[in-house]
Design a protein around this motif. Sequence first.
Motif, PDB file in Angstrom:
ATOM      1  N   SER A 147      42.192  26.805  47.847  1.00 36.18           N
ATOM      2  CA  SER A 147      43.366  27.047  48.694  1.00 36.18           C
ATOM      3  C   SER A 147      44.637  27.127  47.862  1.00 36.18           C
ATOM      4  O   SER A 147      45.528  27.938  48.141  1.00 36.18           O
ATOM      5  N   ARG A 148      44.722  26.275  46.833  1.00 39.09           N
ATOM      6  CA  ARG A 148      45.898  26.334  45.955  1.00 39.09           C
ATOM      7  C   ARG A 148      45.950  27.671  45.215  1.00 39.09           C
ATOM      8  O   ARG A 148      47.011  28.282  45.075  1.00 39.09           O
ATOM      9  N   PHE A 149      44.802  28.140  44.749  1.00 36.84           N
ATOM     10  CA  PHE A 149      44.748  29.456  44.105  1.00 36.84           C
ATOM     11  C   PHE A 149      45.221  30.550  45.075  1.00 36.84           C
ATOM     12  O   PHE A 149      46.002  31.432  44.717  1.00 36.84           O
ATOM     13  N   LYS A 150      44.725  30.490  46.304  1.00 38.47           N
ATOM     14  CA  LYS A 150      45.069  31.518  47.291  1.00 38.47           C
ATOM     15  C   LYS A 150      46.560  31.506  47.588  1.00 38.47           C
ATOM     16  O   LYS A 150      47.187  32.563  47.730  1.00 38.47           O
ATOM     17  N   ARG A 151      47.126  30.302  47.721  1.00 39.22           N
ATOM     18  CA  ARG A 151      48.559  30.213  48.030  1.00 39.22           C
ATOM     19  C   ARG A 151      49.392  30.865  46.945  1.00 39.22           C
ATOM     20  O   ARG A 151      50.367  31.581  47.230  1.00 39.22           O
ATOM     21  N   LEU A 174      45.246  38.273  36.776  1.00 38.48           N
ATOM     22  CA  LEU A 174      45.915  39.351  37.490  1.00 38.48           C
ATOM     23  C   LEU A 174      45.013  39.925  38.579  1.00 38.48           C
ATOM     24  O   LEU A 174      45.471  40.267  39.679  1.00 38.48           O
ATOM     25  N   ALA A 175      43.714  40.039  38.299  1.00 36.25           N
ATOM     26  CA  ALA A 175      42.783  40.699  39.216  1.00 36.25           C
ATOM     27  C   ALA A 175      42.620  39.973  40.540  1.00 36.25           C
ATOM     28  O   ALA A 175      42.195  40.576  41.529  1.00 36.25           O
ATOM     29  N   THR A 176      42.924  38.688  40.601  1.00 34.74           N
ATOM     30  CA  THR A 176      42.742  37.914  41.822  1.00 34.74           C
ATOM     31  C   THR A 176      44.070  37.540  42.463  1.00 34.74           C
ATOM     32  O   THR A 176      44.112  36.722  43.383  1.00 34.74           O
ATOM     33  N   THR A 177      45.160  38.126  41.998  1.00 30.87           N
ATOM     34  CA  THR A 177      46.499  37.707  42.413  1.00 30.87           C
ATOM     35  C   THR A 177      47.235  38.860  43.084  1.00 30.87           C
ATOM     36  O   THR A 177      47.565  39.861  42.444  1.00 30.87           O
ATOM     37  N   ARG A 178      47.500  38.724  44.375  1.00 30.40           N
ATOM     38  CA  ARG A 178      48.150  39.809  45.115  1.00 30.40           C
ATOM     39  C   ARG A 178      49.589  40.033  44.676  1.00 30.40           C
ATOM     40  O   ARG A 178      50.129  41.117  44.851  1.00 30.40           O
ATOM     41  N   ASN A 179      50.230  39.007  44.099  1.00 31.36           N
ATOM     42  CA  ASN A 179      51.617  39.194  43.663  1.00 31.36           C
ATOM     43  C   ASN A 179      51.714  39.696  42.228  1.00 31.36           C
ATOM     44  O   ASN A 179      52.776  39.684  41.628  1.00 31.36           O
ATOM     45  N   ARG A 186      45.230  46.373  48.226  1.00 30.37           N
ATOM     46  CA  ARG A 186      44.129  45.473  47.907  1.00 30.37           C
ATOM     47  C   ARG A 186      43.257  46.090  46.824  1.00 30.37           C
ATOM     48  O   ARG A 186      43.067  47.298  46.773  1.00 30.37           O
ATOM     49  N   ALA A 187      42.737  45.216  45.957  1.00 28.50           N
ATOM     50  CA  ALA A 187      41.949  45.681  44.822  1.00 28.50           C
ATOM     51  C   ALA A 187      40.564  45.033  44.848  1.00 28.50           C
ATOM     52  O   ALA A 187      40.227  44.240  45.727  1.00 28.50           O
ATOM     53  N   GLU A 188      39.784  45.362  43.847  1.00 27.39           N
ATOM     54  CA  GLU A 188      38.360  45.042  43.817  1.00 27.39           C
ATOM     55  C   GLU A 188      38.040  43.552  43.868  1.00 27.39           C
ATOM     56  O   GLU A 188      37.026  43.149  44.435  1.00 27.39           O
ATOM     57  N   PHE A 189      38.918  42.720  43.281  1.00 28.28           N
ATOM     58  CA  PHE A 189      38.576  41.308  43.158  1.00 28.28           C
ATOM     59  C   PHE A 189      39.458  40.405  44.012  1.00 28.28           C
ATOM     60  O   PHE A 189      39.527  39.199  43.785  1.00 28.28           O
ATOM     61  N   ASP A 190      40.104  40.976  45.007  1.00 24.58           N
ATOM     62  CA  ASP A 190      40.942  40.154  45.877  1.00 24.58           C
ATOM     63  C   ASP A 190      40.123  39.187  46.721  1.00 24.58           C
ATOM     64  O   ASP A 190      40.669  38.224  47.274  1.00 24.58           O
ATOM     65  N   HIS A 191      38.817  39.405  46.840  1.00 24.66           N
ATOM     66  CA  HIS A 191      37.946  38.515  47.607  1.00 24.66           C
ATOM     67  C   HIS A 191      37.388  37.380  46.749  1.00 24.66           C
ATOM     68  O   HIS A 191      36.596  36.563  47.227  1.00 24.66           O
ATOM     69  N   TRP A 192      37.780  37.301  45.486  1.00 23.56           N
ATOM     70  CA  TRP A 192      37.169  36.382  44.525  1.00 23.56           C
ATOM     71  C   TRP A 192      37.193  34.935  44.991  1.00 23.56           C
ATOM     72  O   TRP A 192      36.179  34.227  44.961  1.00 23.56           O
ATOM     73  N   TYR A 193      38.352  34.474  45.459  1.00 25.83           N
ATOM     74  CA  TYR A 193      38.459  33.072  45.848  1.00 25.83           C
ATOM     75  C   TYR A 193      37.573  32.760  47.052  1.00 25.83           C
ATOM     76  O   TYR A 193      37.008  31.668  47.150  1.00 25.83           O
ATOM     77  N   GLN A 194      37.459  33.700  47.960  1.00 23.87           N
ATOM     78  CA  GLN A 194      36.577  33.491  49.101  1.00 23.87           C
ATOM     79  C   GLN A 194      35.131  33.322  48.641  1.00 23.87           C
ATOM     80  O   GLN A 194      34.410  32.446  49.127  1.00 23.87           O
ATOM     81  N   SER A 195      34.699  34.136  47.670  1.00 22.17           N
ATOM     82  CA  SER A 195      33.318  34.038  47.194  1.00 22.17           C
ATOM     83  C   SER A 195      33.074  32.706  46.489  1.00 22.17           C
ATOM     84  O   SER A 195      31.997  32.117  46.618  1.00 22.17           O
ATOM     85  N   VAL A 196      34.070  32.211  45.747  1.00 17.19           N
ATOM     86  CA  VAL A 196      33.933  30.908  45.092  1.00 17.19           C
ATOM     87  C   VAL A 196      33.854  29.801  46.136  1.00 17.19           C
ATOM     88  O   VAL A 196      33.015  28.891  46.060  1.00 17.19           O
ATOM     89  N   ASP A 197      34.719  29.879  47.157  1.00 20.45           N
ATOM     90  CA  ASP A 197      34.754  28.860  48.199  1.00 20.45           C
ATOM     91  C   ASP A 197      33.457  28.831  48.998  1.00 20.45           C
ATOM     92  O   ASP A 197      33.049  27.781  49.512  1.00 20.45           O
ATOM     93  N   GLU A 198      32.797  29.969  49.072  1.00 26.33           N
ATOM     94  CA  GLU A 198      31.546  30.057  49.828  1.00 26.33           C
ATOM     95  C   GLU A 198      30.331  29.729  48.970  1.00 26.33           C
ATOM     96  O   GLU A 198      29.196  29.867  49.424  1.00 26.33           O
ATOM     97  N   GLY A 199      30.564  29.314  47.727  1.00 27.62           N
ATOM     98  CA  GLY A 199      29.455  28.906  46.874  1.00 27.62           C
ATOM     99  C   GLY A 199      28.994  29.966  45.913  1.00 27.62           C
ATOM    100  O   GLY A 199      27.947  29.828  45.271  1.00 27.62           O
ATOM    101  N   GLY A 200      29.779  31.036  45.759  1.00 25.33           N
ATOM    102  CA  GLY A 200      29.413  32.092  44.837  1.00 25.33           C
ATOM    103  C   GLY A 200      29.640  31.709  43.398  1.00 25.33           C
ATOM    104  O   GLY A 200      30.307  30.720  43.121  1.00 25.33           O
ATOM    105  N   PRO A 201      29.134  32.485  42.437  1.00 19.86           N
ATOM    106  CA  PRO A 201      29.003  32.212  41.010  1.00 19.86           C
ATOM    107  C   PRO A 201      28.779  30.732  40.697  1.00 19.86           C
ATOM    108  O   PRO A 201      28.647  29.893  41.576  1.00 19.86           O
TER     109      PRO A 201
END
Length: 475
Positions: A105-109, A360-365, A407-422
Amino acid sequence: MPNGTGTTATGPTGHGDSAGETAAIDSVASRYLLIGDTAYRRSDGSTVTPVYATRTAKLLFVDPSVARRLRTGQISEIDSADLSELVDAKAVVPADEDERGAVVSRFKRFSDNRAYRRFTLMPTSNCNMGCSYCGQEHYKPVPKESRLGLVAERVLAAIAEPEVRSVFVTWFGGEPLLALRTIRELSTKFIASAREHGTAYRANMATNGSLLTMRTMHRLYDDCLLRSMDVTIDGPQEQHDARRFLKNGGRSFRRILTVLGEAAESGAFPDLTVNIRVNIDNANQDHVSELLDELAAAGFTDRLFRVQLFPVHSWGNDVSAVELGKRAYADREAEWLAQATRSGLHTELLPQQPRHGTCLATTRNAELIDAEGRMYGCSEHPLVPGESSTKVIARLDSLSPGAIRPRAEFDHWYQSVDEGGPQCSSCPVLPVCGGACPKLWQEGHVPCPSIKSNWRQRLDLAAIAHGLVPEGALR
């Protein structure tokens, strides 16, 4: 000094008082806590063990009995004073806390926070080096004022936004110093606008260092507000010049050391940090120790410099023939970090702050804009054959200057980590790593940083750097 200052928890170690016991009833050791295996003696004769809370990037030295109770989950047995400090560092947390969710959540914020805007700008796609392990394809673009105008408009629009508090620009390449005039012209506009709107502004540059002069250093620092610089040196002179050769046949090692040495001696850049990046693979691993000795002898112990060691990895190319194995690299890196610390070189034994995000790849700003006015959501897409054309997320001539990047290719990265990915979802160093590189994960590589494998050695080195003496392995 290496790795900042540590906090110390060394109070009484008997059964806690009622308040401490009450606080500990529903508490557990954090999943993001690294506990050392070695006891150390302080000058006063007391014995401590290093522990490192990655959620806060805090290094603490605790009584060995506290370390054992953390390891075995006997939190209620920890004295209240020690427990309070452990809770403050998030080394001990409520049993029902979703720690991974809190970290993600901190990463997403941060990713979504438009008060902080980051631009990686490529003023040129050209490079004057032909490094042996480089996967980029360089070319000299035809300069067009209209493109530069669009780049300026976009950054200026961000600076002028009332909600934006700071803008950070990274000059990237190719070799950005091939376009120093462009950098200076754009920087003049950015800095003037930042002052007008009361927006904080600073810049960074990734450069091969071959074009640096003292005059250029002053221009970057004084006129462009450059406050950090990444310069790659890949070994002693023979190895560096063979690996990072100039396309015109020239050499760069001695020039880089000379100019940076003059910069340190001048004292003219008090707020600048020069990160000396060493890319390491099979070809130069046996020369890293010699390089560290040479850097120390050349005065790179000055506070201006930070030494950073990195294993060579794929950048859109196959480096399997020279890439070092994760475990082999981590073991050797621990030796190099110990040598650097003994030599007085500044390096990071343990991260001193938790990461705001992954990259950069996971950061919308954050966004990257190349010399053709194309926008990317990952720094490893431009100049890579194939991806430079297929991974474009927008063109500046079709995007409103004030619009957040698409939106770019890795904007979903944090969601995948939170859901148990990688592997990141269960990794204890996630808060100080961020998950490394989602692009490499996607391509089937394991980009985990070396600290995941050598954190025990790093804890020991940090303890020694704090003046502690090893007493022996704990049982």
